[in-house]
Design an enzyme around this catalytic site. Structure first.
Site, PDB file in Angstrom:
ATOM      1  N   ARG A  10       0.890  -1.160   0.000  1.00 37.30           N
ATOM      2  CA  ARG A  10       0.000   0.000   0.000  1.00 37.30           C
ATOM      3  C   ARG A  10       0.927   1.209   0.000  1.00 37.30           C
ATOM      4  NH1 ARG A  10      -0.113   4.637   3.376  1.00 37.30           N
ATOM      5  NH2 ARG A  10      -2.241   5.377   3.640  1.00 37.30           N
ATOM      6  N   ASP A  12       1.815   5.271  -0.113  1.00 32.54           N
ATOM      7  CA  ASP A  12       1.358   6.563   0.380  1.00 32.54           C
ATOM      8  C   ASP A  12       1.260   7.594  -0.757  1.00 32.54           C
ATOM      9  OD1 ASP A  12       0.478   7.211   2.895  1.00 32.54           O
ATOM     10  OD2 ASP A  12       2.323   8.175   3.534  1.00 32.54           O
ATOM     11  N   GLU A  41      -2.894   5.006  -2.023  1.00 26.80           N
ATOM     12  CA  GLU A  41      -3.625   5.896  -1.125  1.00 26.80           C
ATOM     13  C   GLU A  41      -4.135   7.067  -1.958  1.00 26.80           C
ATOM     14  OE1 GLU A  41      -3.222   8.949   2.649  1.00 26.80           O
ATOM     15  OE2 GLU A  41      -1.560   8.623   1.278  1.00 26.80           O
ATOM     16  N   HIS A 105      -5.996   5.963  10.093  1.00 27.77           N
ATOM     17  CA  HIS A 105      -5.068   6.706  10.943  1.00 27.77           C
ATOM     18  C   HIS A 105      -5.006   8.189  10.560  1.00 27.77           C
ATOM     19  CE1 HIS A 105      -2.900   5.622   7.338  1.00 27.77           C
ATOM     20  NE2 HIS A 105      -2.009   6.574   7.598  1.00 27.77           N
ATOM     21  N   ASP A 106      -5.621   8.571   9.435  1.00 29.77           N
ATOM     22  CA  ASP A 106      -5.576   9.956   8.963  1.00 29.77           C
ATOM     23  C   ASP A 106      -6.887  10.704   9.150  1.00 29.77           C
ATOM     24  OD1 ASP A 106      -2.907  10.134   8.046  1.00 29.77           O
ATOM     25  OD2 ASP A 106      -3.415   9.091   6.191  1.00 29.77           O
ATOM     26  N   ASP A 162      -6.154  13.180  14.283  1.00 27.30           N
ATOM     27  CA  ASP A 162      -4.815  12.819  14.727  1.00 27.30           C
ATOM     28  C   ASP A 162      -4.324  13.793  15.808  1.00 27.30           C
ATOM     29  OD1 ASP A 162      -2.254  11.850  14.853  1.00 27.30           O
ATOM     30  OD2 ASP A 162      -1.763  12.217  12.756  1.00 27.30           O
ATOM     31  N   ARG A 166      -5.580   7.602  16.983  1.00 27.09           N
ATOM     32  CA  ARG A 166      -4.551   6.555  17.030  1.00 27.09           C
ATOM     33  C   ARG A 166      -4.353   5.997  18.443  1.00 27.09           C
ATOM     34  NH1 ARG A 166       0.077   8.212  12.610  1.00 27.09           N
ATOM     35  NH2 ARG A 166      -1.182   9.586  11.309  1.00 27.09           N
TER      36      ARG A 166
END
Length: 284
Positions: A10, A12, A41, A105-106, A162, A166
């Site tokens: 995956r 980024d 992504e 996570h974003d 964030d 997380r």
């Protein structure tokens, strides 16, 4: 890493890297291991990455945004247009490999988006947010693609942007309080997908029915069919469906409720529970 057992990559920020790099990268991956999966992504239209020369799949933020809006109460007729666009715009082999996520996570966790903002949230609002998340997961587990569960969503963990999205998993032996009842419900949805191949690989066409609250999808795999009905209203909805001609006489079982239904003369009458749905599976 592929030689060590990784299934693929995956990558980024794919849109901010030159396309020629991704073409060369894919060629190198395929030359080393032809079955390695490549996932981009992207947060928006990924059509150009899915034409066979760059990626196999993408993180499906379009799916996330549409499904969470629907689970939050948005008009299904407006929301589903985004999913229908995916079906029409992406190659079928990509549609069935999309990384269908709800939290990452974003982004703020799904429960946060749906109203559970942590300890300050009253119990009624928190319980409602969990019901809405389970509705979103029902769609996630019955839609083409590859469902991706962000760790701890399945036990009711919330968190805003964030770094609050997380937070660590709430291990019970470390003083955490995982929602085990919710975990069992999520396990039931994942088990449903695993037990019925039509929910994983079945065809998908335009919805059988849409209104403000209801989405009705028909999926087919050989002689197997699945009719998926979801309801984002806080009240039960009643519906009489007219099915395609080849389904004029068919027996169906709601694999969520364990209830049997018979179709006569193409008509199927249903009561759809509030903030939930039905998944009717049968054979022609």
């Amino acid at each position: 890493w592929l030689d060590q057992g990784a299934a693929g990559w995956r990558m980024d920020v794919a849109p901010w890297v030159p396309d020629d790099f991704w073409r060369e990268w894919r060629s190198a991956i395929r030359a080393h291991r032809p079955d390695a999966l490549t996932v981009a992504e992207t947060w928006f239209d990924a059509s150009k990455f899915l034409l066979g020369d760059m990626f196999d799949s993408t993180m499906n933020y379009i799916f996330r945004n549409a499904v969470l809006e629907y689970a939050g109460g948005a008009d299904a007729r407006l929301m589903y247009g985004h999913l229908e666009w995916l079906r029409e715009a992406y190659p079928p082999q990509a549609l069935y490999a999309l990384m269908n996520l709800l939290s990452t996570h974003d982004q703020a966790r799904s429960l946060h988006v749906l109203g559970d903002h942590g300890p300050e949230t009253d119990p009624v609002t928190r319980a409602l947010a969990k019901r809405r998340l389970l509705l979103a997961m029902l769609l996630q587990m019955s839609y083409p693609g590859s469902p991706a569960i962000f760790y701890a969503d399945e036990v009711g963990v919330t968190g805003g942007d964030d770094p609050y999205n997380r937070v660590t998993y709430p291990w019970a032996d470390r003083g955490g309080e995982p929602d085990l009842a919710m975990l069992e419900q999520v396990r039931g949805l994942t088990r449903m997908r695993q037990e019925h191949a039509v929910l994983r690989r079945g065809s998908l066409e335009a919805p059988l029915y849409l209104d403000e609250h209801l989405i009705v999808l028909l999926r087919r795999l050989g002689d197997q069919i699945a009719i998926v009905v979801t309801n984002n209203s806080e009240s039960e909805q009643k519906l009489v469906l007219e099915l395609p001609e080849d389904l004029s006489e068919v027996g169906l079982r709601d694999v969520l409720a364990g209830q049997d239904f018979d179709v006569a003369k193409r008509r199927l009458a249903l009561k759809v529970p509030a903030l939930s749905g039905r998944v009717l599976v049968g054979s022609r």
